[in-house]
Structure formats: C-alpha cells, structure tokens
Scaffold this active site. Structure first.
Site, PDB file in Angstrom:
ATOM      1  N   CYS A   1      47.392 131.759  47.631  1.00 31.54           N
ATOM      2  CA  CYS A   1      47.494 133.251  47.794  1.00 31.54           C
ATOM      3  C   CYS A   1      47.938 133.709  46.256  1.00 31.54           C
ATOM      4  O   CYS A   1      48.798 132.980  45.438  1.00 31.54           O
ATOM      5  CB  CYS A   1      48.756 133.744  48.591  1.00 31.54           C
TER       6      CYS A   1
ATOM      7  N   HIS B   1      43.854 136.871  56.346  1.00 28.89           N
ATOM      8  CA  HIS B   1      44.693 136.867  55.383  1.00 28.89           C
ATOM      9  C   HIS B   1      44.784 138.342  54.382  1.00 28.89           C
ATOM     10  O   HIS B   1      45.763 138.717  54.263  1.00 28.89           O
ATOM     11  CB  HIS B   1      44.066 135.773  54.168  1.00 28.89           C
ATOM     12  N   GLU B   2      43.501 138.853  54.015  1.00 31.09           N
ATOM     13  CA  GLU B   2      43.831 140.122  53.543  1.00 31.09           C
ATOM     14  C   GLU B   2      44.047 141.209  54.155  1.00 31.09           C
ATOM     15  O   GLU B   2      44.891 142.063  53.760  1.00 31.09           O
ATOM     16  CB  GLU B   2      42.209 140.375  53.086  1.00 31.09           C
TER      17      GLU B   2
ATOM     18  N   HIS C   1      47.813 141.015  54.371  1.00 28.88           N
ATOM     19  CA  HIS C   1      48.380 141.828  53.344  1.00 28.88           C
ATOM     20  C   HIS C   1      48.855 143.218  53.336  1.00 28.88           C
ATOM     21  O   HIS C   1      49.787 144.042  52.910  1.00 28.88           O
ATOM     22  CB  HIS C   1      47.594 141.673  51.987  1.00 28.88           C
TER      23      HIS C   1
HETATM   24  O1  K3U Z   1      42.953 129.598  47.767  1.00 29.39           O
HETATM   25  C1  K3U Z   1      42.144 130.229  46.965  1.00 29.39           C
HETATM   26  C2  K3U Z   1      40.689 129.815  47.023  1.00 29.39           C
HETATM   27  C3  K3U Z   1      39.808 129.837  46.149  1.00 29.39           C
HETATM   28  C4  K3U Z   1      38.644 129.698  46.432  1.00 29.39           C
HETATM   29  C5  K3U Z   1      38.009 128.751  47.429  1.00 29.39           C
HETATM   30  C6  K3U Z   1      39.175 128.398  48.362  1.00 29.39           C
HETATM   31  C7  K3U Z   1      40.550 128.652  48.397  1.00 29.39           C
HETATM   32  C8  K3U Z   1      42.684 130.798  46.008  1.00 29.39           C
HETATM   33  S1  K3U Z   1      43.544 132.103  46.738  1.00 29.39           S
HETATM   34  C9  K3U Z   1      42.823 133.265  47.403  1.00 29.39           C
HETATM   35  O2  K3U Z   1      41.611 133.250  47.117  1.00 29.39           O
HETATM   36  C10 K3U Z   1      43.556 134.330  48.315  1.00 29.39           C
HETATM   37  C11 K3U Z   1      43.484 135.599  47.533  1.00 29.39           C
HETATM   38  C12 K3U Z   1      44.599 136.331  47.801  1.00 29.39           C
HETATM   39  F1  K3U Z   1      45.732 135.599  47.885  1.00 29.39           F
HETATM   40  F2  K3U Z   1      44.724 137.473  47.207  1.00 29.39           F
HETATM   41  F3  K3U Z   1      44.542 137.079  49.109  1.00 29.39           F
HETATM   42  C13 K3U Z   1      42.334 134.629  49.444  1.00 29.39           C
HETATM   43  C14 K3U Z   1      42.317 133.373  50.482  1.00 29.39           C
HETATM   44  C15 K3U Z   1      42.254 131.972  49.925  1.00 29.39           C
HETATM   45  C16 K3U Z   1      41.782 130.953  51.043  1.00 29.39           C
HETATM   46  C17 K3U Z   1      41.981 131.313  52.360  1.00 29.39           C
HETATM   47  C18 K3U Z   1      42.330 132.683  52.696  1.00 29.39           C
HETATM   48  C19 K3U Z   1      42.289 133.700  51.597  1.00 29.39           C
HETATM   49 ZN    ZN Z   2      47.150 136.458  49.694  1.00 29.62          ZN
END
Ligand code: K3U
Ligand code: ZN
Length: 177
Positions: free
Chosen positions: A101, A143-144, A147
């Site tokens: 996150c 996840h979003e 938030h």
């Molecule tokens: O965990 C991250 C990720 C990036 C690319 C591929 C796999 C994982 C980066 S963090 C991310 O992208 C969050 C973003 C947030 F926090 F702003 F919502 C979204 C997310 C990542 C992994 C699973 C579910 C959601």
């Molecule tokens: Zn997040």
C-alpha cells in the site's frame, strides 16, 4: 492539479474515515483529480490508488492491473477510473495474496480476499457501469474500495505473522538475495 501529489500515510485521519460521495462526476475538478491520481499511481509503480491517499476525501479510485512477479498471470488492464464505486457482490472463494500500500510503505501483508467482485461505478462522463472482476484485478478493487471506507489492509489480516517488512518479503517470498 496535474502533478504527482503527496501521499497520506497510515495514522493520518483522512485514511481512517469514509470518503464523500461525488455529486457531479463530470465536474472538471474531478477530471483533474483523476489525472493527478493516475500520475501519482504510476510514479509510485502502483496498480491502484484512491483519492483519500492523496488527502482528498472523495469517492474516486483507479485500478490498473498488469502481470508482476507475484501475480504473473494477472491481465493487462487499461486504467479504470471509478467514481463512487460500490461493491455489489463478492463471490468465488477466499484466497490470500500479498499486498502493498502506498500509504504503508515498507510493509507487505498476506491478505484474504474474495476471488470475484462486481462493482457499480460512474465514469467521468457520468455513465453508470457495472463490471465483474476476477483474480488480481478483483483484489485491487477490494483494496481500493476499502480505502473509501477508511480501511487499510492490516485490518483484514487474521494472523500477525502474515505481515512482513518489505525487506523480509523480498527475501522470503520473492526469493531475492
Ligand atoms: O503492492 C504493490 C504492487 C505493485 C505492482 C504489482 C503488485 C503489487 C504496490 S502497492 C499498490 O499498488 C496498491 C496501491 C494502493 F495502496 F494505493 F492502493 C494497490 C494494491 C497492490 C496489491 C494488491 C492490491 C492492491
Ligand atoms: Zn492501499
């Protein structure tokens, strides 16, 4: 607003409260916010972002799936901008997967989520859409949308040992040296 925006960190009040409904999805201010969210998400290499993470307490998220080391089979998905998204149905099975996150840097969690989600949202042109997601995109959507309800992923974790530092995650899960 068309630059990378500062990201709110866990503990900041805005991340722990509900986002407000957007009354007019076609408002140019909302379009500008969406543009800045996209820039911020891409600058941080994320696959999703929600407006409260850039300190704006409104119901706007972006979801953009792509294959990655943990989810090699994830589909390539153009970014979807969702105004006032609502999960209307969750189904399939509960499946745990690693999440990060932007608002909790340096931490990774093994989070149980449903494999399938149906989301109702508005577009920036005011169209009402209902769309089904499966696998990694369904995980990002959940996840979003969390938030927007002021929920961060650690709340979803059942066992404390399912939370790792980024460093340990890279060693243990990604098997980096
Ligand atoms: O965990 C991250 C990720 C990036 C690319 C591929 C796999 C994982 C980066 S963090 C991310 O992208 C969050 C973003 C947030 F926090 F702003 F919502 C979204 C997310 C990542 C992994 C699973 C579910 C959601
Ligand atoms: Zn997040």
């Amino acid at each position: 607003m068309d630059n990378k925006l500062p990201v709110a960190l866990r503990g900041e009040k805005i991340l722990h409260q509900r986002a407000e409904r957007i009354l007019d999805p076609t408002d140019p201010e909302i379009r500008d916010l969406a543009k800045s969210l996209l820039i911020t998400m891409r600058a941080t290499d994320g696959v999703g972002i929600a407006a409260p993470q850039v300190k704006v307490p409104v119901s706007l998220v972006i979801v953009e799936s792509r294959p990655n080391r943990r989810y090699p089979d994830a589909p390539v998905m153009e970014p979807i901008i969702m105004v006032n998204p609502e999960i209307t149905e969750l189904w399939g099975v509960m499946d745990s997967g690693w999440e990060g996150c932007l608002s909790i840097p340096g931490l990774r969690g093994y989070v149980p989520r449903f494999t399938n989600a149906r989301v109702k949202y508005e577009t920036l042109t005011g169209e009402l859409v209902e769309k089904d997601f499966e696998g990694f995109p369904a995980r990002i959507v959940q996840h979003e949308c969390d938030h927007l309800d002021g929920i961060l992923f650690p709340v979803r974790i059942e066992d404390c040992s399912d939370i790792l530092s980024e460093e340990e995650y890279r060693r243990r899960i990604l098997k980096e040296a």
